[in-house]
Design a protein around this motif. Structure first.
Motif: not given
Length: 160
Positions: A23-30, A86-89, A103-109, A144-151
């Protein structure tokens, strides 16, 4: 230039965690989140990455993808100029025969959302579906992660 073929599924429960070998923590933006070309900056563990993805085909399972490792410090600086959100997972890797589910488990919003992806050699490649695998959402742009960032998921989870 690589072609990415993957299918995406919701996850029913957290039993996959017992099967995960990493398992690895990932933080990403676009830097760009338009469907024709998303440009993603990611910090995955102690490494940075820059990824360009093209628009998906009709099924949503196949699209162009290019990725390069960059210094973590550069990724941290690029995240500062990314689009809002931001996507944090945490990403769990789970073996499934000779394939591996991410398998991505998401955090935050996006808390409460868990998505499994499997990369395939062809769109019609058969694979065993584990009991924890839920409904397929390949091609559903909401996931899509890019959409989860917006909505974020918190805004529409009650609509599932």
């Amino acid at each position: 230039m690589a072609q990415e073929i993957e299918r995406k599924f919701l996850v029913k429960d957290d039993s996959f965690k017992r099967q995960a070998f990493k398992s690895t923590r990932i933080v990403q933006g676009y830097l760009s989140s338009v469907p024709e070309r998303t440009v993603r900056v990611r910090i995955k563990g102690e490494k940075g990455y820059l990824t360009v993805k093209g628009i998906g085909n009709a099924s949503g399972a196949s699209r162009f993808e290019w990725e390069m490792e960059i210094p973590k410090e550069d990724a941290e600086n690029l995240l500062k100029i990314c689009e809002p959100g931001v996507i944090d997972k945490t990403r769990y890797l789970v073996k499934n025969g000779d394939l591996t589910f991410e398998v991505d488990e998401f955090y935050g919003e996006n808390e409460g959302l868990v998505i499994a992806e499997i990369e395939l050699k062809s769109e019609d490649q058969a694979f065993e579906k584990p009991a924890w695998l839920g409904r397929e959402v390949t091609g559903d742009t909401r996931f899509y992660n890019s959409m989860l960032m917006k909505n974020p998921f918190k805004n529409w989870k009650d609509q599932l």
